[in-house]
Design a protein around this motif. Structure first.
Motif, PDB file in Angstrom:
ATOM      1  N   SER A   7     -19.549   9.286 -61.236  1.00 46.51           N
ATOM      2  CA  SER A   7     -19.915   9.571 -59.841  1.00 46.51           C
ATOM      3  C   SER A   7     -18.984   8.846 -58.880  1.00 46.51           C
ATOM      4  O   SER A   7     -18.644   9.372 -57.804  1.00 46.51           O
ATOM      5  N   ASN A   8     -18.556   7.632 -59.266  1.00 51.22           N
ATOM      6  CA  ASN A   8     -17.665   6.851 -58.408  1.00 51.22           C
ATOM      7  C   ASN A   8     -16.323   7.542 -58.201  1.00 51.22           C
ATOM      8  O   ASN A   8     -15.703   7.404 -57.143  1.00 51.22           O
ATOM      9  N   ILE A   9     -15.852   8.268 -59.215  1.00 43.51           N
ATOM     10  CA  ILE A   9     -14.582   8.986 -59.074  1.00 43.51           C
ATOM     11  C   ILE A   9     -14.693  10.022 -57.959  1.00 43.51           C
ATOM     12  O   ILE A   9     -13.792  10.150 -57.111  1.00 43.51           O
ATOM     13  N   ILE A  10     -15.807  10.736 -57.942  1.00 40.37           N
ATOM     14  CA  ILE A  10     -16.036  11.727 -56.879  1.00 40.37           C
ATOM     15  C   ILE A  10     -16.160  11.027 -55.528  1.00 40.37           C
ATOM     16  O   ILE A  10     -15.593  11.471 -54.516  1.00 40.37           O
ATOM     17  N   PHE A  11     -16.906   9.904 -55.531  1.00 40.60           N
ATOM     18  CA  PHE A  11     -17.100   9.150 -54.293  1.00 40.60           C
ATOM     19  C   PHE A  11     -15.771   8.596 -53.779  1.00 40.60           C
ATOM     20  O   PHE A  11     -15.524   8.561 -52.568  1.00 40.60           O
ATOM     21  N   LEU A  12     -14.899   8.168 -54.706  1.00 40.56           N
ATOM     22  CA  LEU A  12     -13.585   7.640 -54.311  1.00 40.56           C
ATOM     23  C   LEU A  12     -12.755   8.710 -53.616  1.00 40.56           C
ATOM     24  O   LEU A  12     -12.068   8.426 -52.622  1.00 40.56           O
ATOM     25  N   ILE A  13     -12.809   9.916 -54.145  1.00 45.38           N
ATOM     26  CA  ILE A  13     -12.062  11.023 -53.524  1.00 45.38           C
ATOM     27  C   ILE A  13     -12.550  11.252 -52.094  1.00 45.38           C
ATOM     28  O   ILE A  13     -11.749  11.444 -51.165  1.00 45.38           O
ATOM     29  N   CYS A  27     -11.716  -0.724 -58.666  1.00 48.01           N
ATOM     30  CA  CYS A  27     -11.734  -1.790 -59.677  1.00 48.01           C
ATOM     31  C   CYS A  27     -13.028  -1.750 -60.486  1.00 48.01           C
ATOM     32  O   CYS A  27     -13.021  -1.911 -61.713  1.00 48.01           O
ATOM     33  N   PHE A  28     -14.155  -1.525 -59.795  1.00 47.10           N
ATOM     34  CA  PHE A  28     -15.440  -1.463 -60.494  1.00 47.10           C
ATOM     35  C   PHE A  28     -15.485  -0.280 -61.457  1.00 47.10           C
ATOM     36  O   PHE A  28     -16.023  -0.393 -62.562  1.00 47.10           O
ATOM     37  N   THR A  29     -14.945   0.861 -61.049  1.00 45.29           N
ATOM     38  CA  THR A  29     -14.956   2.048 -61.899  1.00 45.29           C
ATOM     39  C   THR A  29     -14.167   1.812 -63.176  1.00 45.29           C
ATOM     40  O   THR A  29     -14.623   2.146 -64.272  1.00 45.29           O
ATOM     41  N   VAL A  30     -12.976   1.214 -63.038  1.00 42.42           N
ATOM     42  CA  VAL A  30     -12.166   0.890 -64.222  1.00 42.42           C
ATOM     43  C   VAL A  30     -12.912  -0.102 -65.105  1.00 42.42           C
ATOM     44  O   VAL A  30     -12.980   0.050 -66.332  1.00 42.42           O
ATOM     45  N   PHE A  31     -13.500  -1.131 -64.472  1.00 43.95           N
ATOM     46  CA  PHE A  31     -14.247  -2.153 -65.212  1.00 43.95           C
ATOM     47  C   PHE A  31     -15.424  -1.533 -65.970  1.00 43.95           C
ATOM     48  O   PHE A  31     -15.677  -1.861 -67.136  1.00 43.95           O
ATOM     49  N   ALA A  32     -16.148  -0.615 -65.313  1.00 49.68           N
ATOM     50  CA  ALA A  32     -17.310   0.028 -65.935  1.00 49.68           C
ATOM     51  C   ALA A  32     -16.905   0.824 -67.169  1.00 49.68           C
ATOM     52  O   ALA A  32     -17.588   0.779 -68.201  1.00 49.68           O
ATOM     53  N   PHE A  33     -15.793   1.538 -67.087  1.00 52.07           N
ATOM     54  CA  PHE A  33     -15.333   2.305 -68.242  1.00 52.07           C
ATOM     55  C   PHE A  33     -14.917   1.377 -69.392  1.00 52.07           C
ATOM     56  O   PHE A  33     -15.164   1.677 -70.563  1.00 52.07           O
ATOM     57  N   VAL A  34     -14.292   0.239 -69.049  1.00 51.97           N
ATOM     58  CA  VAL A  34     -13.813  -0.689 -70.089  1.00 51.97           C
ATOM     59  C   VAL A  34     -14.971  -1.345 -70.830  1.00 51.97           C
ATOM     60  O   VAL A  34     -15.011  -1.364 -72.061  1.00 51.97           O
ATOM     61  N   ILE A  35     -15.948  -1.893 -70.084  1.00 53.57           N
ATOM     62  CA  ILE A  35     -17.013  -2.655 -70.754  1.00 53.57           C
ATOM     63  C   ILE A  35     -18.060  -1.768 -71.417  1.00 53.57           C
ATOM     64  O   ILE A  35     -18.847  -2.251 -72.233  1.00 53.57           O
ATOM     65  N   LEU A  94     -28.946  -2.694 -73.262  1.00 54.82           N
ATOM     66  CA  LEU A  94     -27.519  -2.431 -73.072  1.00 54.82           C
ATOM     67  C   LEU A  94     -27.165  -0.978 -73.357  1.00 54.82           C
ATOM     68  O   LEU A  94     -26.245  -0.439 -72.745  1.00 54.82           O
ATOM     69  N   ALA A  95     -27.894  -0.345 -74.285  1.00 52.82           N
ATOM     70  CA  ALA A  95     -27.671   1.081 -74.535  1.00 52.82           C
ATOM     71  C   ALA A  95     -27.997   1.886 -73.272  1.00 52.82           C
ATOM     72  O   ALA A  95     -27.272   2.826 -72.913  1.00 52.82           O
ATOM     73  N   ASN A  96     -29.079   1.498 -72.580  1.00 54.21           N
ATOM     74  CA  ASN A  96     -29.421   2.154 -71.309  1.00 54.21           C
ATOM     75  C   ASN A  96     -28.381   1.857 -70.236  1.00 54.21           C
ATOM     76  O   ASN A  96     -27.994   2.741 -69.465  1.00 54.21           O
ATOM     77  N   VAL A  97     -27.951   0.590 -70.182  1.00 55.10           N
ATOM     78  CA  VAL A  97     -26.944   0.189 -69.194  1.00 55.10           C
ATOM     79  C   VAL A  97     -25.651   0.970 -69.405  1.00 55.10           C
ATOM     80  O   VAL A  97     -25.047   1.465 -68.448  1.00 55.10           O
ATOM     81  N   LYS A  98     -25.241   1.079 -70.664  1.00 51.28           N
ATOM     82  CA  LYS A  98     -24.010   1.821 -70.969  1.00 51.28           C
ATOM     83  C   LYS A  98     -24.122   3.265 -70.500  1.00 51.28           C
ATOM     84  O   LYS A  98     -23.201   3.795 -69.860  1.00 51.28           O
ATOM     85  N   HIS A  99     -25.241   3.901 -70.805  1.00 56.67           N
ATOM     86  CA  HIS A  99     -25.444   5.301 -70.418  1.00 56.67           C
ATOM     87  C   HIS A  99     -25.437   5.456 -68.897  1.00 56.67           C
ATOM     88  O   HIS A  99     -24.786   6.360 -68.347  1.00 56.67           O
ATOM     89  N   ASP A 100     -26.132   4.544 -68.212  1.00 53.60           N
ATOM     90  CA  ASP A 100     -26.224   4.635 -66.747  1.00 53.60           C
ATOM     91  C   ASP A 100     -24.887   4.320 -66.085  1.00 53.60           C
ATOM     92  O   ASP A 100     -24.497   4.973 -65.109  1.00 53.60           O
ATOM     93  N   TRP A 101     -24.186   3.299 -66.598  1.00 53.59           N
ATOM     94  CA  TRP A 101     -22.907   2.920 -66.002  1.00 53.59           C
ATOM     95  C   TRP A 101     -21.853   4.002 -66.200  1.00 53.59           C
ATOM     96  O   TRP A 101     -20.977   4.167 -65.361  1.00 53.59           O
ATOM     97  N   LYS A 102     -21.923   4.704 -67.316  1.00 49.28           N
ATOM     98  CA  LYS A 102     -20.990   5.813 -67.528  1.00 49.28           C
ATOM     99  C   LYS A 102     -21.189   6.880 -66.449  1.00 49.28           C
ATOM    100  O   LYS A 102     -20.226   7.408 -65.879  1.00 49.28           O
ATOM    101  N   LYS A 103     -22.462   7.189 -66.168  1.00 49.79           N
ATOM    102  CA  LYS A 103     -22.765   8.181 -65.137  1.00 49.79           C
ATOM    103  C   LYS A 103     -22.331   7.676 -63.761  1.00 49.79           C
ATOM    104  O   LYS A 103     -21.790   8.448 -62.955  1.00 49.79           O
ATOM    105  N   VAL A 104     -22.561   6.385 -63.503  1.00 47.78           N
ATOM    106  CA  VAL A 104     -22.155   5.798 -62.218  1.00 47.78           C
ATOM    107  C   VAL A 104     -20.641   5.840 -62.071  1.00 47.78           C
ATOM    108  O   VAL A 104     -20.113   6.161 -60.990  1.00 47.78           O
ATOM    109  N   ALA A 105     -19.920   5.515 -63.157  1.00 51.09           N
ATOM    110  CA  ALA A 105     -18.460   5.500 -63.100  1.00 51.09           C
ATOM    111  C   ALA A 105     -17.907   6.887 -62.802  1.00 51.09           C
ATOM    112  O   ALA A 105     -16.965   7.042 -62.017  1.00 51.09           O
TER     113      ALA A 105
END
Length: 270
Positions: A235-241, A88-96, A222-233
């Motif tokens: 990474s989360n896909i790999i972590f989810l697997i 849910c967080f990964t989807v949310f991160a990509f959306v916002i 927010l520009a930094n947050v967007k960049h960091d959250w994209k990387k986290v999202a």
């Protein structure tokens, strides 16, 4: 071969257990030695994450290696909830983080940022007075503007530099203000200056103020947050697997435990 899944789950949780120790120790160190708001902000999440990993790893390790089915069942429940929350967080991160980008300024090597370009959810969070006070303190503690000023460049060198979002938004006034450049963080306003742009009015040469309360500074964050959250999202896909694979192995280990616990009841019968 029957116990292979139990052994793998045990090894993986032993590794996670070892990882939880420095995380927990770091959180405790910050609670005792941390002096800045940023360090104090990281203190509780680090301790909570360390304790969480420690307890879950112990449950998985003991449950898989010692055949304690109730602990392994608890481990699987927590893993399932973690997978659900992370998804849910990964989807949310990509959306916002889908909205918002720096604007190219004519004749400048850097971009400038507007708060209104980002998602409403992010805007509300960064614009909240209590949240911004902490973020503002972190920016000042990082000395991002002081490091910029130490370069001591001419105007031509400065405007052709590729500034970071924080440097562009917090350490200088917006280009539209047309202030006179003296140094990277010192810009002179015309006498009796009043502008419709609130950021131009907010700018001060005081190192403790600069443009830290500007909308452009919040947009830079927010520009930094967007960049960091994209990387986290990503990474989360790999972590989810990895988590799904661990959950599947845990289910096999739980099945093995139940079969082994049931075996003594019927092994004596022909």
């Amino acid at each position: 071969m029957v116990r292979l899944s139990n052994n793998i789950v045990g090894i993986l949780n032993f590794v996670t257990l070892l990882l939880s120790i420095p995380i927990l120790a770091g959180g405790i160190w910050l609670s005792n030695q941390g002096t800045t708001d940023c360090e104090k902000f990281l203190e509780k999440p680090a301790i909570v994450l360390g304790v969480f990993l420690l307890l879950v790893s112990l449950a998985g390790l003991v449950g898989a290696c010692c055949g304690v089915s109730c602990l392994l069942w608890l481990y699987l429940v927590v893993m399932f909830l973690l997978i659900l929350v992370l998804f849910c967080f990964t989807v949310f991160a990509f959306v916002i983080t889908n909205k918002g980008a720096g604007e190219i300024v004519s004749g400048r090597g850097y971009k400038e940022y507007r708060l209104g370009d980002y998602s409403n959810w992010l805007q509300k969070r960064v614009d909240a007075e209590g949240n911004w006070a902490k973020i503002r303190s972190c920016i000042q503690d990082s000395k991002v503007c002081r490091h910029l000023e130490e370069k001591n460049r001419t105007l031509n060198e400065f405007i052709n530099d590729n500034l970071s979002p924080l440097q562009s938004g917090c350490c200088k006034p917006p280009t539209a203000c047309n202030f006179t450049y003296r140094s990277e963080t010192v810009w002179d306003k015309p006498p009796n200056f009043i502008s419709n742009n609130s950021d131009c009015n907010s700018w001060q040469n005081d190192p403790a103020i600069l443009c830290y309360d500007c909308q452009s500074c919040k947009a830079g964050v927010l520009a930094n947050v967007k960049h960091d959250w994209k990387k986290v999202a990503i990474s989360n896909i790999i972590f989810l697997i990895i988590l799904v694979a661990m959950y599947s192995l845990g289910c096999c280990a739980f099945k093995n435990n139940r079969e082994e616990n049931a075996y003594p009841r019927w092994k004596g019968y022909p």
